[in-house]
Each structure stands twice: as C-alpha cells, then as structure tokens.
Design a protein around this motif. Structure first.
Motif, PDB file in Angstrom:
ATOM      1  N   ARG A   1       0.847  -1.202   0.000  1.00  0.00           N
ATOM      2  CA  ARG A   1       0.000   0.000   0.000  1.00  0.00           C
ATOM      3  C   ARG A   1       0.882   1.253   0.000  1.00  0.00           C
ATOM      4  NH1 ARG A   1      -2.728  -3.796  -0.560  1.00  0.00           N
ATOM      5  NH2 ARG A   1      -4.829  -4.247   0.259  1.00  0.00           N
ATOM      6  N   PRO A   2       1.569   1.539  -1.109  1.00  0.00           N
ATOM      7  CA  PRO A   2       2.389   2.760  -1.172  1.00  0.00           C
ATOM      8  C   PRO A   2       1.518   4.004  -1.073  1.00  0.00           C
ATOM      9  CG  PRO A   2       2.172   1.760  -3.349  1.00  0.00           C
ATOM     10  CD  PRO A   2       1.573   0.785  -2.383  1.00  0.00           C
ATOM     11  N   VAL A   3       2.070   5.055  -0.478  1.00  0.00           N
ATOM     12  CA  VAL A   3       1.327   6.298  -0.268  1.00  0.00           C
ATOM     13  C   VAL A   3       1.675   7.294  -1.369  1.00  0.00           C
ATOM     14  CG1 VAL A   3       0.965   8.236   1.311  1.00  0.00           C
ATOM     15  CG2 VAL A   3       1.251   5.911   2.222  1.00  0.00           C
ATOM     16  N   ALA A   4       0.665   7.962  -1.920  1.00  0.00           N
ATOM     17  CA  ALA A   4       0.866   8.958  -2.975  1.00  0.00           C
ATOM     18  C   ALA A   4       1.885   9.999  -2.521  1.00  0.00           C
ATOM     19  CB  ALA A   4      -0.458   9.633  -3.317  1.00  0.00           C
ATOM     20  N   SER A   5       2.831  10.307  -3.382  1.00  0.00           N
ATOM     21  CA  SER A   5       3.936  11.194  -3.008  1.00  0.00           C
ATOM     22  C   SER A   5       3.608  12.675  -3.157  1.00  0.00           C
ATOM     23  CB  SER A   5       5.167  10.861  -3.860  1.00  0.00           C
ATOM     24  OG  SER A   5       4.867  10.986  -5.247  1.00  0.00           O
ATOM     25  N   ASP A   6       2.564  13.014  -3.903  1.00  0.00           N
ATOM     26  CA  ASP A   6       2.198  14.410  -4.105  1.00  0.00           C
ATOM     27  C   ASP A   6       1.857  15.052  -2.763  1.00  0.00           C
ATOM     28  OD1 ASP A   6       1.090  16.871  -4.750  1.00  0.00           O
ATOM     29  OD2 ASP A   6      -0.055  16.108  -6.459  1.00  0.00           O
ATOM     30  N   ALA A   7       2.541  16.136  -2.410  1.00  0.00           N
ATOM     31  CA  ALA A   7       2.320  16.800  -1.126  1.00  0.00           C
ATOM     32  C   ALA A   7       0.906  17.345  -0.993  1.00  0.00           C
ATOM     33  CB  ALA A   7       3.332  17.932  -0.951  1.00  0.00           C
ATOM     34  N   ASN A   8       0.256  17.619  -2.124  1.00  0.00           N
ATOM     35  CA  ASN A   8      -1.098  18.187  -2.096  1.00  0.00           C
ATOM     36  C   ASN A   8      -2.192  17.124  -2.194  1.00  0.00           C
ATOM     37  OD1 ASN A   8      -0.201  20.911  -1.989  1.00  0.00           O
ATOM     38  ND2 ASN A   8       0.231  20.837  -4.194  1.00  0.00           N
ATOM     39  N   ALA A   9      -1.795  15.852  -2.242  1.00  0.00           N
ATOM     40  CA  ALA A   9      -2.773  14.775  -2.414  1.00  0.00           C
ATOM     41  C   ALA A   9      -3.501  14.468  -1.109  1.00  0.00           C
ATOM     42  CB  ALA A   9      -2.087  13.513  -2.928  1.00  0.00           C
ATOM     43  N   VAL A  10      -4.791  14.172  -1.229  1.00  0.00           N
ATOM     44  CA  VAL A  10      -5.580  13.587  -0.150  1.00  0.00           C
ATOM     45  C   VAL A  10      -5.775  12.127  -0.521  1.00  0.00           C
ATOM     46  CG1 VAL A  10      -7.777  13.588   1.083  1.00  0.00           C
ATOM     47  CG2 VAL A  10      -6.768  15.755   0.322  1.00  0.00           C
ATOM     48  N   ILE A  11      -5.444  11.215   0.383  1.00  0.00           N
ATOM     49  CA  ILE A  11      -5.476   9.797   0.039  1.00  0.00           C
ATOM     50  C   ILE A  11      -6.696   9.087   0.611  1.00  0.00           C
ATOM     51  CG2 ILE A  11      -2.953   9.709  -0.090  1.00  0.00           C
ATOM     52  CD1 ILE A  11      -3.071   8.140   2.620  1.00  0.00           C
ATOM     53  N   ALA A  12      -6.984   7.926   0.042  1.00  0.00           N
ATOM     54  CA  ALA A  12      -8.018   7.065   0.599  1.00  0.00           C
ATOM     55  C   ALA A  12      -7.572   6.609   1.976  1.00  0.00           C
ATOM     56  CB  ALA A  12      -8.255   5.865  -0.315  1.00  0.00           C
ATOM     57  N   SER A  13      -8.438   6.760   2.970  1.00  0.00           N
ATOM     58  CA  SER A  13      -8.072   6.404   4.335  1.00  0.00           C
ATOM     59  C   SER A  13      -8.246   4.915   4.616  1.00  0.00           C
ATOM     60  CB  SER A  13      -8.883   7.217   5.336  1.00  0.00           C
ATOM     61  OG  SER A  13     -10.263   7.090   5.073  1.00  0.00           O
ATOM     62  N   GLY A  14      -8.857   4.200   3.680  1.00  0.00           N
ATOM     63  CA  GLY A  14      -9.013   2.761   3.821  1.00  0.00           C
ATOM     64  C   GLY A  14      -9.154   2.122   2.456  1.00  0.00           C
ATOM     65  N   ASP A  15      -8.966   0.809   2.380  1.00  0.00           N
ATOM     66  CA  ASP A  15      -9.297   0.083   1.150  1.00  0.00           C
ATOM     67  C   ASP A  15     -10.813   0.142   1.015  1.00  0.00           C
ATOM     68  OD1 ASP A  15      -6.637  -0.579   1.021  1.00  0.00           O
ATOM     69  OD2 ASP A  15      -6.976  -2.720   0.706  1.00  0.00           O
ATOM     70  N   ALA A  16     -11.318   0.741  -0.039  1.00  0.00           N
ATOM     71  CA  ALA A  16     -12.760   0.953  -0.107  1.00  0.00           C
ATOM     72  C   ALA A  16     -13.197   1.388  -1.487  1.00  0.00           C
ATOM     73  CB  ALA A  16     -13.182   2.021   0.919  1.00  0.00           C
ATOM     74  N   ALA A  17     -14.499   1.247  -1.727  1.00  0.00           N
ATOM     75  CA  ALA A  17     -15.113   1.803  -2.924  1.00  0.00           C
ATOM     76  C   ALA A  17     -15.470   3.253  -2.644  1.00  0.00           C
ATOM     77  CB  ALA A  17     -16.364   1.023  -3.299  1.00  0.00           C
ATOM     78  N   PHE A  18     -15.087   4.133  -3.567  1.00  0.00           N
ATOM     79  CA  PHE A  18     -15.463   5.547  -3.458  1.00  0.00           C
ATOM     80  C   PHE A  18     -16.908   5.636  -3.944  1.00  0.00           C
ATOM     81  CE2 PHE A  18     -15.971   9.875  -4.872  1.00  0.00           C
ATOM     82  CZ  PHE A  18     -15.229  10.632  -3.968  1.00  0.00           C
TER      83      PHE A  18
END
Length: 411
Positions: A211-228
């Motif tokens: 589960r690598p984390v998006a490197s973009d400093a301005n990114a908001v990431i999914a807080s869990g494995d889930a369907a948006f």
C-alpha cells in the motif's frame, strides 16, 4: 410499514447494506435456505443461553411493551417467511450467532457473513419489529449481546474457522480471493497462521509495500481500502440536505462537537470497505490530531443502499453516520489549502466495533494508521471544510486502496 410479502422482502434485500457490501449472497432465497437450516440447528440446542442473551430474554420478559412488540413482530411475519417457532426459538438463534465465528464458504450463495441481519431483516419490516429495534432499552440489550459476540471473536476459541480446510479462511480459494499474500502473516507454520483470534485475522495488517502512499504533497489519500461511493457538498449543521429522502445532520454526526460550525457548507465523502478485505483506516492528510472520540449508537441497522448495482456499493450515510456507533477524528492539516478534515469510521451492522489508536496532539503523516474495525459492516466518512480548496479526482465506480489519491488541494 405495510404487509410483509416475499416481493417486499426481495426489494428491501436488493438494497440492503449486507448484500450491497458483499456480506450476504446476491439472492435472498439463498439466505432463506440458510436461515431455515440455521433455525433448525438452533432449535436443537441443549445448552443454556449465554449470560448476554439470557439478559436480553430477561429484558423482554420484564417489560410488557417490549414483550408485546417482540411477540408481535413474529406474529406479523407470514408463516412461510418465519423460521422461528416463538420468542424462545429466536433467542436460541441469537445465542448461536454470538457463540460462533463466521465461516468461509467456497460457494458465495452459502457465505452468510451477516447472520444477525439474516435473522432480523424480515422481522424489521413488520410494524412491531421496526418499533422494538428502535427502543433504546432493547437496543442496549442487543448491544450487550453483540459485545459478548465481539469478546468471543477476540478469543482463541474463535480460531476454529481459521484453517486450510475448504470452509476455512486460510484455504487456497479464500487466500486467493482475499489476497492474503498482501498481508502480514504472523506464522504460516502454525495451524491458524499465528492469528490470535478471528478478529485478529479480520483486522489483519497489510504489508507496507503493498500500500504505497501517494507522493504528491497536495494529495488527499483514501483512508481505507474501499469503494469511493459519492461526494456531497454544502452540508448543513442541523437542517442538513436530502440524501435519498434522509436528512443529513452534521451536528448529530459530530455529536454536537465544538468544531461542527467549521464544516458547515463543506463536502462529505463516503467510502465503503470490502466485506473481507482490509479493515484498518489511516490518515488521509498530514497534520495534527485535534480530537478523538468513540460515539456509541445503534448496534443493528437496516440501512438501505441508494438502489444502485452491487459494484457501486452505494449505501446512504445520512442516518447511519449520525445514529450508528462511530469514531470521530479531527485532523488539522498542515497543508494550508486543505484545512481541518474530519474522519468518521462508522459501524454499519453486526458487531461493528470501532477501535481508535490515534491520540489527541499526535502528529500524523498520510498513511499513518489511526485505528481499525472489528468484525461487522463498516463505512468511512470524510468531511472537508467549505473553504478547503480540494478537488475530488476519485471516480464513483472505482475501488481505491489506502495511500491512493482521491483528491488534490489546488494552488
């Protein structure tokens, strides 16, 4: 609440959270077949009721109104749709649920991961059932029974389903379906692969490299494995906004916390985790945890989906996020264009235990673990302030993993 019919049950079942989120088979008839066999098995039980279900029985017998409603919900269900002989038989079924662990089954039509929903869903459609399930006293007694179930699922005795047999959660088919190679396995040489209990397996940890984390400093990431599922904007404090004919009240959802006014007019995002996937949740932004609390609520809900297909997993969160047991975490983002973010892990059905590991004042990075769900249905809600300059890039028909970008703060 009208007459209960097979057609009515079919319509309700199609929109039920259990079916939509994958905890129950696609066909209601499959559930009915399971329930018939389960009720017969429970009827033959010789054991005394466990303490929690015995207390539920005592609560029913001590209150004439509750007794009338519980008896009424059985009488109001057509005989062909009622596998229970009487209240005592229903209590035996509840006791059997809370003293066993959910089994894996290679046939999805025989995979019943929401047994209490299977028991109570038809009953909740009756006038008396709808009334008694909303009584605080009865709900508190059910909460006590579900806490007992959670305690069993936390115990080593629950590991009997963690085997490599065909109906075991460690079988080859189950391991492939649930991608167990992505998770931390304590000891593959152990009979139960080193898991201390069923819940230990249910909220198993994922390997960081998976589960690598998006490197973009301005990114908001999914807080869990889930369907948006969806994003709604201009949320109100108390009058709310219409969401599938349900009022969404921000103040109720936040338990009237002092930070509520900061989010008036903001955006609300809903994520629905998979039934048997990853059940831990993580920080969506860099920041400081300003407040944490667990808000007790209803332990059994008959949440209906927005009527879309199962792959969309579109379950409304208006009533459930404000009425069910939920965590509440406020994070003050260190990103100036994001502002404060509220994260609410919501228990939707069955045990639905919420455990928060984050602490007030804690500095967190995107992807840092904040807590987990124990066994049961779950929902993750994120709320952003009105002045937050965030654009949502996620698609409503897509599943995301922890660390993947779902939004970005615009400059």
């Amino acid at each position: 609440m009208g007459d209960v019919t097979g057609a009515g049950l079919d319509a309700r079942y199609r929109n039920s959270f259990g079916r939509v989120a994958g905890y129950l088979p696609d066909s209601r008839q499959a559930v009915e077949a399971w329930l018939t066999g389960f009720a017969e098995q429970a009827r033959e039980r010789k054991e005394e009721l466990g303490p929690a279900v015995a207390a539920l029985k005592q609560e029913i017998e001590a209150d004439a109104n509750i007794q009338l409603l519980v008896t009424g919900m059985l009488d109001q269900l057509p005989r062909q749709l009622r596998p229970f002989q009487d209240v005592g038989h229903l209590l035996k079924c509840v006791d059997q649920v809370v003293t066993t662990a959910p089994e894996y089954h290679p046939d999805p039509d025989k995979r019943i991961l929401f047994p209490l929903s299977a028991l109570f869903a038809p009953l909740s459609l009756t006038r008396s059932g709808a009334a008694v399930l909303r009584l605080p006293v009865f709900n508190a007694a059910l909460r006590h029974a579900l806490k007992a179930w959670c305690a069993f699922l936390d115990s080593p005795q629950s590991r009997y389903v963690l085997t490599q047999t065909d109906n075991g959660w460690l079988s080859a088919q189950a391991a492939e379906q649930n991608k167990l190679d992505e998770y931390v396995i304590p000891d593959r040489n152990d009979e139960h692969w080193g898991f201390a209990s069923f819940n230990d397996f249910f909220h198993r940890r994922v390997r960081p490299e998976a589960r690598p984390v998006a490197s973009d400093a301005n990114a908001v990431i999914a807080s869990g494995d889930a369907a948006f599922v969806r994003v709604d904007q201009n949320v109100g404090k108390s009058t709310g906004f219409p969401l599938k004919e349900q009022g969404f009240a921000l103040a109720d959802m936040f338990n009237h916390h002092a930070y509520t006014d900061r989010f008036i007019g903001g955006s609300v995002v809903q994520l629905v985790p998979p039934a048997t996937g990853y059940h831990r949740w993580h920080a969506p932004v860099d920041g400081v945890v300003r407040h944490v609390e667990t808000i007790p609520g209803q332990v059994f809900s008959v949440a209906e989906s927005a009527g879309l297909d199962p792959t969309a997993q579109a379950v409304p969160f208006g009533t459930e996020a404000a009425a069910n047991t939920r965590g509440l975490i406020f994070i003050e983002s260190t990103g100036p264009r994001i502002g404060m973010v509220a994260l609410l892990p919501v228990g939707m059905s069955e045990v639905s235990s919420v455990t928060i590991t984050a602490t007030e004042g804690q500095q967190v990075k995107k992807g840092d673990e904040l807590g987990c769900f124990s066994y049961g249905g779950s929902d993750i809600v994120m709320v952003f302030q009105n002045q937050s300059n965030v654009t949502f890039s996620a698609n409503a028909d897509q599943r995301y993993r922890v660390g993947e970008q779902i939004a970005v703060a615009q400059s």
